[in-house]
Every structure is written in structure tokens, then in C-alpha cells.
Scaffold this motif. Structure first.
Motif, short mmCIF file in Angstrom:
data_model
loop_
_atom_site.label_atom_id
_atom_site.label_comp_id
_atom_site.label_asym_id
_atom_site.label_seq_id
_atom_site.Cartn_x
_atom_site.Cartn_y
_atom_site.Cartn_z
N GLU A 1 33.70 34.72 48.83
CA GLU A 1 34.64 35.82 49.10
C GLU A 1 35.89 35.71 48.23
O GLU A 1 36.42 36.72 47.75
CB GLU A 1 35.02 35.85 50.58
CG GLU A 1 35.84 37.08 50.90
CD GLU A 1 36.20 37.25 52.37
OE1 GLU A 1 36.25 36.23 53.09
OE2 GLU A 1 36.45 38.39 52.77
N PHE B 1 46.36 44.61 50.00
CA PHE B 1 46.10 45.29 48.73
C PHE B 1 47.02 46.49 48.53
O PHE B 1 46.68 47.41 47.80
CB PHE B 1 44.64 45.78 48.67
CG PHE B 1 43.62 44.70 48.90
CD1 PHE B 1 43.31 43.80 47.89
CD2 PHE B 1 42.97 44.59 50.12
CE1 PHE B 1 42.36 42.81 48.10
CE2 PHE B 1 42.02 43.61 50.33
CZ PHE B 1 41.71 42.71 49.33
N VAL C 1 36.12 53.18 49.69
CA VAL C 1 37.33 52.36 49.53
C VAL C 1 38.26 52.60 50.71
O VAL C 1 38.99 51.69 51.14
CB VAL C 1 38.04 52.76 48.21
CG1 VAL C 1 39.33 52.01 48.02
CG2 VAL C 1 37.12 52.51 47.03
N LYS D 1 41.56 42.27 40.26
CA LYS D 1 41.76 42.37 38.82
C LYS D 1 41.20 43.72 38.31
O LYS D 1 41.89 44.46 37.61
CB LYS D 1 41.04 41.21 38.14
CG LYS D 1 41.26 41.13 36.66
CD LYS D 1 40.75 39.80 36.11
CE LYS D 1 40.27 39.98 34.69
NZ LYS D 1 38.87 40.24 34.52
N GLU D 2 39.98 44.02 38.69
CA GLU D 2 39.33 45.22 38.15
C GLU D 2 39.97 46.51 38.67
O GLU D 2 39.99 47.51 37.97
CB GLU D 2 37.83 45.22 38.52
CG GLU D 2 37.05 44.09 37.90
CD GLU D 2 36.87 44.27 36.39
OE1 GLU D 2 36.80 45.42 35.95
OE2 GLU D 2 36.84 43.24 35.68
N ALA D 3 40.45 46.46 39.91
CA ALA D 3 40.98 47.69 40.51
C ALA D 3 42.46 47.86 40.24
O ALA D 3 43.04 48.89 40.59
CB ALA D 3 40.73 47.67 42.01
N GLY D 4 43.07 46.86 39.68
CA GLY D 4 44.52 46.94 39.48
C GLY D 4 45.24 46.78 40.80
O GLY D 4 46.25 47.43 41.05
N PHE E 1 37.65 50.36 53.73
CA PHE E 1 37.92 48.97 53.36
C PHE E 1 39.42 48.70 53.38
O PHE E 1 39.88 47.68 53.89
CB PHE E 1 37.36 48.69 51.96
CG PHE E 1 37.56 47.29 51.47
CD1 PHE E 1 36.62 46.30 51.76
CD2 PHE E 1 38.67 46.94 50.74
CE1 PHE E 1 36.80 45.00 51.32
CE2 PHE E 1 38.87 45.65 50.28
CZ PHE E 1 37.93 44.67 50.57
N LEU E 2 40.19 49.65 52.82
CA LEU E 2 41.64 49.41 52.71
C LEU E 2 42.40 49.69 54.00
O LEU E 2 43.44 49.08 54.25
CB LEU E 2 42.23 50.29 51.60
CG LEU E 2 41.84 49.92 50.16
CD1 LEU E 2 42.49 50.90 49.19
CD2 LEU E 2 42.27 48.49 49.81
N ILE F 1 38.04 39.32 41.71
CA ILE F 1 37.48 40.33 40.80
C ILE F 1 37.97 41.72 41.21
O ILE F 1 38.41 42.52 40.38
CB ILE F 1 35.93 40.29 40.79
CG1 ILE F 1 35.43 38.92 40.33
CG2 ILE F 1 35.35 41.39 39.91
CD1 ILE F 1 33.94 38.71 40.51
N LEU F 2 37.89 41.98 42.49
CA LEU F 2 38.31 43.30 42.99
C LEU F 2 39.76 43.58 42.60
O LEU F 2 40.08 44.66 42.09
CB LEU F 2 38.14 43.34 44.51
CG LEU F 2 38.45 44.68 45.16
CD1 LEU F 2 37.37 45.70 44.82
CD2 LEU F 2 38.54 44.53 46.68
N TRP G 1 35.13 37.22 44.97
CA TRP G 1 34.99 38.67 45.07
C TRP G 1 36.37 39.32 45.13
O TRP G 1 36.61 40.34 44.47
CB TRP G 1 34.21 39.06 46.34
CG TRP G 1 32.77 38.65 46.34
CD1 TRP G 1 32.04 38.20 45.27
CD2 TRP G 1 31.89 38.66 47.46
NE1 TRP G 1 30.76 37.92 45.67
CE2 TRP G 1 30.63 38.19 47.01
CE3 TRP G 1 32.02 39.00 48.80
CZ2 TRP G 1 29.54 38.06 47.85
CZ3 TRP G 1 30.93 38.88 49.65
CH2 TRP G 1 29.70 38.41 49.17
N ILE G 2 37.25 38.74 45.92
CA ILE G 2 38.60 39.32 46.06
C ILE G 2 39.32 39.29 44.71
O ILE G 2 39.95 40.28 44.32
CB ILE G 2 39.40 38.59 47.17
CG1 ILE G 2 38.78 38.91 48.53
CG2 ILE G 2 40.88 38.99 47.14
CD1 ILE G 2 39.33 38.08 49.68
#
Ligand code: FAD
Lengths: 470, 350
Positions: free
Chosen positions: B336, B124, B113, B345-348, B116-117, B342-343, B339-340
Motif C-alpha cells: 500500500e 490528499f 476518484v 506522484k502521478e496524480a499531482g 476514494f477521496l 505512485i498515486l 501504491w500511495i
């Protein structure tokens, strides 16, 4: 394990996906895939498929998705963390047929390879262009680039050069739905994507998709290498040498340490090289242009002597260098001969905690009656305690697992991490809560939620929460 | 009982595991605020004979630098920012601060992560502190300048990169503006080695019909945070750098081995070569690069957009990319965009 009716259906479906002879289902064939380099934990897959090309691999993925069967990718199976095993049964996809080196661009400093290319195969090909790919796990003769990228593999020379993730410019991945995506490429950027998705892929241990192709960064081959070997009477002097080398302008490429227990193991074997048995043995290397490294030889030897070594030996000659490395190289093989099983732990610690962690390994192992030897990448603080045991003896495996757990707890407490290069697999998944709290676990699990939400790919690896429910 | 040189000090919050500020001279790691400027970091590291080599602008904060380019001149030897920053405290969009990454130099613990960040430019959340990897400082530097005909300078680059000396230069940069270009090589080495470097560089310069000059004990080159960055392959850097610099009011620095071209535009009322970037409150905040700073900002953004349009397809075809503090990246398209979502939402991360 699938019920037998399902297994017949699985077999027929898979045979329709790939060319003849590429689906293995007999017990004798499957047995070869029961374990990885960990050796003692066995999981029987329902089938093994060896796709001949990416089209076949796409069909396998799509079929597995339809059938609702778990799927696990496997390179050479040398993982030391329980990665390429069918922990929930299902299909193992063996990538050995995808082994073309597609292009080498020495001017662009990149190469394009398929996932089943072995590390040494790549090195041989790169040699002809006077370039090299630095990550060097000791399993180089057999391990695949696919496995290396999926575990973010390291090796002795990563002290200077960095690990696999520093060298992956791009990759091609096939997701479970069969869609093919390319993240990055020879230029190593994001391409048309807004985000840098390849970052999630590297080190993802087969849990997000099947990697088929990579674009890797290469460097010009060093002109000359000097190898140094020195022994030290105690850890204080060995550590002084390590700290001196780490801070030195000669930038050693590797700093490896063997503890007295490992030295004694080598010296009491037919592979003995004449080291004092009570000593720590340090190996280091410098490389670069001849004029520069030749000028640095004496200063490196001085660091080792000043730290307290009285037997510094060094050479720039290939055969002698091989001899200096010998004790280090034979150690792994000896453990395999001496013991029915052995497990190599892999943790990274702040270097100042080395004495404490080594003591913990000794204390725990001695108390449990388990033999422990240490040989590791000291420059990076990357410990590899090896525990020799016999999994057939009742209670031995449990003892080793308990030591592993206590070790990992302390590693995290002193500021370290659970794995430096071997990955988590299913061996260390249970320790992940030591590192990740609720917020960061959620962040971590969001990644498979994007690419493999039902955890059909390599279930039960990396996080215990990753269980596949058909 | 085994005894070692030193023992432990806690560097993280025991509950959240977030990093506290510290320096560990043995591992060569330093945790500082993301708002620390390069000069402050240099001062902290200096006492231990260490340095953080990746510098774009000595008065910019670390987060401004990280968000303006993934690479600095010293990436030639040490790699991208993501290979020299190990961890960070990260402020999520909802205000929670979490720890991402490590304070040790290697990890394969979970998904990456961190990388990526790191360069996600506020999309994000953003970094509040970084753990950076320091390198030995030899306290002696040499900067070589190799000049000559543009074609000779450009043709010399692949020859230089092929040799095993290349990995010992902190930076190998092609500086180009208008018709002029030169190579800049920077070395950080012990004093007794500079003679060897000088011998090598002067013989190399001679063989390539270039003139060499050397400056001793000169600070590492800082060209400023770039206005735009192109990522390509190393062999395309010379042509791309000189091509960009042909355009009126553009100065380009090619980071030859990294495959990166840093572009600088002349600002109204400023000569292009003064090396300063725009005042950047910029990329740290979520509204990265899209705050209005008046007409100047829009003019610059338009100009960069035009340049990007000319080169983007070629960069993409090689898996390269572009980045600018002035121009937001194109909106993601399917898959994409999904994917963004979902990411996030799922990761907060919303
Ligand atoms: C003697 C020995 C020495 C070793 N030395 C080192 C060392 O120095 N440094 C080091 O880092 N490791 C070392 N290892 C561990 C191991 O070799 C590495 O982890 C290596 O990267 C695994 O490669 P492999 O091809 O065997 O992959 P496998 O073991 O087959 O798989 C490893 C992981 O990668 C996944 N995977 C494999 N291929 C793909 C693909 N194409 N797409 C998606 N996922 C895939 C698998 O699912 C699995 O999770 C050593 C192992 C042994 C046995």
C-alpha cells in the motif's frame, strides 16, 4: 494480432497454465469473442482462456505479463460500450467457470459470490433467504456480477436503490503480477488498508485487475409490488408526472419512459400491447410492506392522472404486472429484429434538460436518416437513445458516431455525464476530454499507473491514452 | 418541436468545470460550501420540500461530519455519505481546485476518484464544496423508542431488519450506555401514514416484549459527530454496541442495518450523554486529528487507541475498519505504501 510464431508460443504457454480444453484458438472459437453487445465493432483475440479456478487465472496473468501480451477479461460479453473486446489483440480471459455462490448470510445482509455468477442465478439463490440484490440490468439472465461490478451496472430499479457501487462491500482482485488482494469484505470497510482501494476497482472496466470474488450487500425482499403504466400526450405532461413521482413520499423504485417513436415501434409489431401510438409511456413501481404500499396506490395514480394521463393502469398481480412491463421489455429485442445493428447510448442529464436532449436526438437522427427511439430510466435522468442502422451500408456507422459525439457534447454542456451505467469502453473513450481537463485526466490516469502502468490489461478502454506498448 | 417543463442554467465554471453553488429542486441536488452547517443546508432544502437526511450534528459543518464518520443514522435508508454526496470541488495539496464527481445521480464515467477521496480525511487535499443529493421531506416525523431488557432489545433487531418495513425507517439505531439500551426508530412520512407505522411498531414491540413510546414531529436524531466509529456487519452491531457501552464513560449508537457503531466518550467535566463531539477544526485540514488540543486530546486519543486495539483484529477479519478523529490510521505498509506514493506522484497529489 500476434505473428504466427509468437501465437504458437502463446498457445503453448497458456495450455501450460490451465487444464485441458480451456484454451481456445481456432478461428471459429475465437469469432464468438470478436464483439460485445455493441455488435458492430470487431476485434479478433489471439486466444481465449477459460480458467477453471483462481490458481489458473493467476498463472494466466503471470504468463501474459511475461509474454507482454494484452489481456482482457470477459464475463458474458453483454457490455454495450466495447469493454470486453481485444482492442489490441492478445488474450481474452473468460470468467464463466468461476460461478460459485460461496455464502449467503441473511442475518449479516451479505453474500459472497464468484465473478462469473450471473445476476439471475444470484437472485434465485437469494430468494430462498427472502433477501435480494437490487442492481438489475436488463441483461440479468446472462450478465455476470464481475461484469456488473466492472461497469458499475444499473437498471430500472436503481432509481430507488442505487447502482452496483452502493452494494459492493468488498472484492478480491488479482493484479497483473499475480498478487491477490482483498479490499473490504462482508463488513464493507477498508479492512487493514489505510485507503479505500475498492472504490477504484468498481467501475474500472477490467483495466486494473481481474476480480474473482465479491461480498455484496443485500436487502430484505419487499413484501408487495404495485406496477403502474400511464401514457401521456406530450413530454410536458410526462415530465410533470416524473417530477411528481420523484418528489413523492411513496418513493417509486423505478420510473421508466418510452418516447412515441419507441411506442410506435412496439405497437406496429406483433408484440403490440394497445398503447396510443403518439404517446409517451411511463412505467413506475412502488414496493414495500403490503399495508404501506396499498395505502399509497391511489396517491401514485393521482399523480399520473393529475399530470395529464387518461389511461392509468395498475396492478399488484404478477401476471398483470408482467403485461404492464411488456412494451418496455420487448423494445430491446424488437430493435434487434428490425435493424441489422443498433447502438444504445447511455448518458445522464439534469432532468430539466430532457426536452432539449430528446429534440437533439430527433433532429440529428432525422437529418442523418437514422432511426432513433428512446426508452430510458427517466427518474435518474439516464437517457438511452437507441440508433438503428446498418453498419454494412457505407457511411451509416459514421453518421451514428457523429450523432453520438454531438449528443455527448451537449450532455456535458448541460451538466450531465457520458455514462450512467454502461461504462466507457472504447466506444466513448474519445469523449473523455469533454469531461476531464488536463488536471483531472492526470488524476484519472494515476489510477492505472498504480495497478497496471503499462496498460496491458484491457488497453484502449476508458481513455484513448491507455495504449499498451510491449 | 418537443417542449419540456424547463430549461437549463449553467451550474459550473465553463473552463474548470468546477461547481458553483446552486440548488436544483427537480433533481434534488444542492451545491454548498463544505463549511455549510447542517442547519443551513436544511434551510436551503426546506423551501423546496426537500431535506438532506444524513446528519450527525446539526451545528457541525458538512466536512466535519463527513470526516468523522462515513455513516449517519439515516444511512439505514439512504446509504453512506458517499451515496448521498455526488460531487465536490477539491483543493489539491498544491492549492489547485479541481472538480471531482458529478451533479447527476449516476455515473460510470472514468475511475471513481470521488468515493476514494471523499473520506480520505485530508490526506490528499480536501473538499471546498459538495454537491449533495436531497430527498423528499414529508414534513411529518415520528420517533419511536423501544425499551426493555437488553437481551430482548438486542434479539428484536434481527427480526426488525428482516421485515420489509425496515427500509422505510430513516434510522434504526440501538442506543446503549452502561446497562441501559433502547431501540430508536425514526420515520419521515406523510401524516396519513404515521398511523400505519405506529400500528406496525406497536405490534412489533408487543411481539418482542418491548415497551414503545412515540414522539410526533420530532427532529431527526442527532447524536453528534462520534469520537470513533467501528464498521462491521449488521448482525454484529447489537453485541458490539452493548459491549462497548459496558465500559465506563462510553456511549454507543449502533446503526443496525449499516453495520456501524458510533462511539462517544465522556469528556472531562462533561457527562457522556450530552451528545456533543469535540470542537472540530479537525479532519478538514491535512493534519487530521493530530493537532494537539492539550492533555484532554491526548487522554481521549489514548483511550480510543486502547479500545481500538481490543477490537481491530475482529473488525479487520470481516473487512471492516475503525476510524477516529483523534487517532490517525496506522501507517500503510507494502504494497500500500508504494501504491500511495505512485498515486500521489502521478496524480499531482503531493
Ligand atoms: C439486452 C441488454 C440489456 C442491458 N441492460 C442494461 C441495464 O439495464 N443496465 C446496465 O447497467 N447495463 C445493461 N446492459 C449492459 C451490460 O449488460 C452490463 O454492462 C453488464 O454489467 C455487463 O456484464 P457482462 O458479464 O456481460 O460483462 P462483459 O460485457 O463481459 O464485460 C464488461 C466489462 O467488465 C469487465 N469485466 C468483466 N468481468 C470482469 C472481471 N471478473 N474482472 C475484471 N473486469 C471484468 C470487462 O473487461 C469489460 O470491460 C445491457 C446489455 C444488454 C445486451
Amino acid at each position: 494480432m500476434q505473428p504466427s510464431g509468437n501465437r504458437v508460443h502463446l498457445e503453448t504457454t497458456l495450455r501450460n497454465c490451465v487444464s485441458r480444453g480451456r484454451v481456445l484458438t481456432s478461428p471459429a472459437q475465437l469469432a464468438g469473442y470478436d464483439t460485445d453487445g455493441l455488435g458492430y465493432k470487431e476485434y479478433r483475440p489471439d486466444a481465449v482462456v477459460i480458467p477453471a479456478d483462481t490458481d489458473e487465472l493467476i498463472r494466466v496473468l503471470q504468463s501474459a505479463r511475461q509474454l507482454g501480451v494484452p489481456l482482457c477479461f470477459r464475463g458474458a460479453g453483454t457490455s454495450l460500450s466495447g469493454g470486453p473486446v481485444a482492442a489490441q489483440g492478445g488474450i481474452i480471459v473468460h470468467t464463466s467457470a468461476l460461478r460459485a455462490i460461496r455464502k449467503i448470510s441473511p442475518e449479516g445482509f451479505w453474500c459472497e459470490v464468484e465473478c462469473g455468477v450471473t445476476l439471475n442465478q444470484l437472485d434465485e439463490a437469494l430468494k430462498q433467504h427472502s433477501v435480494f440484490y437490487p442492481p438489475d440490468p436488463s441483461s440479468g439472465p446472462v450478465c455476470t456480477i464481475g461484469g456488473n461490478v466492472a461497469t458499475n451496472a444499473g437498471g430500472a430499479h436503481c432509481f430507488r436503490y442505487g447502482v452496483t457501487s452502493n452494494y459492493v462491500l468488498g472484492l478480491e482482485v488479482i493484479l497483473l503480477d499475480g498478487s491477490v488482494h482483498r479490499f473490504g469484505g462482508p463488513a464493507g470497510g477498508r479492512g487493514r488498508w489505510r485507503e479505500d482501494w475498492k472504490r477504484f476497482m468498481i467501475g474500472s472496466e477490467g483495466t486494473l485487475g481481474a476480480f474473482t470474488r465479491f461480498w455484496l450487500r443485500v436487502l430484505p425482499r419487499p413484501e408487495k409490488v404495485w406496477t403502474f403504466r400511464a401514457t401521456f400526450p406530450d413530454l410536458i405532461t410526462a415530465e410533470k408526472a416524473i417530477h411528481g413521482l420523484v418528489a413523492d413520499a411513496s418513493y417509486p423504485v423505478a420510473i421508466e419512459l418510452m418516447d412515441p417513436r419507441c411506442v410506435a415501434m412496439v405497437e406496429n409489431s406483433p408484440m403490440a400491447v394497445g398503447l396510443p401510438v403518439d404517446s409517451f409511456m411511463l412505467l413506475t413501481e412502488i414496493e414495500g410492506p403490503a399495508a404501506l404500499v396499498d395505502a399509497r396506490v391511489e396517491s401514485v395514480a393521482e399523480i399520473l392522472r393529475n399530470a395529464g394521463s387518461r389511461d392509468v393502469v395498475y396492478s399488484d398481480e404478477a401476471i398483470l404486472r408482467g403485461k404492464l412491463w411488456k412494451a418496455r421489455k420487448v423494445a430491446g429485442g424488437l430493435m434487434g429484429q428490425l435493424s441489422a445493428d443498433f447502438v444504445v447510448q447511455d448518458a445522464v442529464i439534469p432532468k430539466r434538460a430532457l426536452a432539449e436532449l430528446l429534440q437533439l436526438v430527433y433532429d440529428e437522427a432525422d437529418a442523418a436518416g437514422i432511426r432513433a427511439v428512446n426508452v430510458f430510466h427517466a427518474g435518474d435522468g439516464n437517457l438511452h437513445p437507441n440508433f438503428l442502422f446498418d453498419s454494412r451500408k457505407p457511411g451509416e456507422l459514421e453518421k451514428v458516431e457523429l450523432i453520438g459525439k454531438r449528443l455527448m457534447q451537449r450532455v456535458v454542456e448541460v451538466g450531465g455525464t457520458l455514462s450512467g451505467e454502461h461504462g466507457i469502453g472504447n466506444d466513448k473513450a474519445a469523449y473523455m476530454p469533454l469531461v476531464f481537463g488536463p488536471d483531472t485526466t492526470r488524476l484519472q490516469l494515476a489510477i492505472p499507473a498504480v495497478f497496471n502502468p503499462r496498460h496491458q490489461l484491457n488497453p484502449l478502454k476508458v481513455f484513448t491514452e491507455r495504449r499498451f506498448t510491449p | 418541436m418537443i417542449t419540456g417543463v424547463c430549461s437549463g442554467v449553467p451550474e459550473t465554471d465553463p473552463v474548470s468545470r468546477c461547481f458553483r453553488h446552486f440548488i436544483d429542486p427537480i433533481d434534488g441536488v444542492l451545491c454548498v460550501s463544505a463549511d455549510a452547517v447542517a442547519d443551513e443546508i436544511a434551510t436551503l432544502a426546506h423551501d423546496h420540500n426537500l431535506r438532506f437526511p444524513l446528519i450527525l450534528d446539526s451545528s457541525a459543518t458538512l466536512s466535519q461530519q463527513v470526516n468523522s464518520s462515513e455513516y449517519a443514522p439515516a444511512s439505514s435508508r439512504f446509504g453512506a455519505f458517499c451515496d448521498n454526496i455526488l460531487g465536490m470541488n477539491w483543493k489539491m495539496p498544491d492549492g489547485r481546485i479541481v472538480r471531482i464527481g458529478e451533479r447527476v445521480v449516476k455515473t460510470t464515467t472514468g475511475y471513481d476518484v470521488f468515493r476514494f477521496l471523499l473520506h480520505s480525511c485530508g490526506r490528499f487535499g480536501y473538499a471546498t464544496d459538495y454537491v449533495v443529493r436531497l430527498r423528499p421531506d414529508c414534513r411529518h416525523t415520528v420517533q419511536y423508542s423501544l425499551s426493555g431488557k437488553t437481551s430482548d432489545v438486542c434479539q428484536s433487531i434481527p427480526v426488525l431488519l428482516k421485515g420489509s418495513w425496515m427500509h422505510w425507517f430513516d434510522s434504526i439505531d440501538l442506543l446503549s450506555e452502561g446497562q441501559n439500551c433502547r431501540l430508536r426508530l425514526h420515520v419521515n412520512c406523510p401524516p396519513n401514514e404515521s398511523r400505519l407505522f405506529t400500528e406496525y411498531v406497536s405490534s412489533f414491540a408487543g411481539s418482542q416484549h418491548l415497551q414503545m413510546s412515540a414522539e410526533y414531529d420530532r427532529a431527526a436524531p442527532v447524536d453528534g459527530c462520534p469520537d470513533f466509529t467501528f464498521k462491521t456487519t449488521p448482525d454484529r452491531v447489537p453485541s458490539l454496541t452493548t459491549q462497548l457501552a459496558q465500559e465506563q464513560g462510553i456511549r454507543a449508537t449502533g446503526l443496525c442495518y449499516s453495520g456501524v457503531v458510533l462511539g462517544y466518550l465522556s469528556k472531562p467535566g462533561q457527562p457522556v450523554s450530552d451528545g456533543s463531539g469535540p470542537e472540530a477544526s479537525d479532519c478538514v485540514q491535512p493534519s487530521v486529528g493530530i493537532q494537539t488540543e492539550g492533555q484532554d486530546f491526548e487522554r481521549i486519543a489514548e483511550r480510543i487507541q486502547t479500545i481500538v486495539r481490543q477490537h481491530a483484529n475482529e473488525l479487520y477479519s470481516l473487512g471492516g475498519d475503525w476510524h477516529s478523529r483523534y487517532v490517525p490510521p496506522p501507517s500503510p505498509v507494502s504494497p500500500e505504501s508504494e501504491w500511495i506514493s505512485i498515486l500521489q506522484k502521478e496524480a499531482g497529489l503531493l
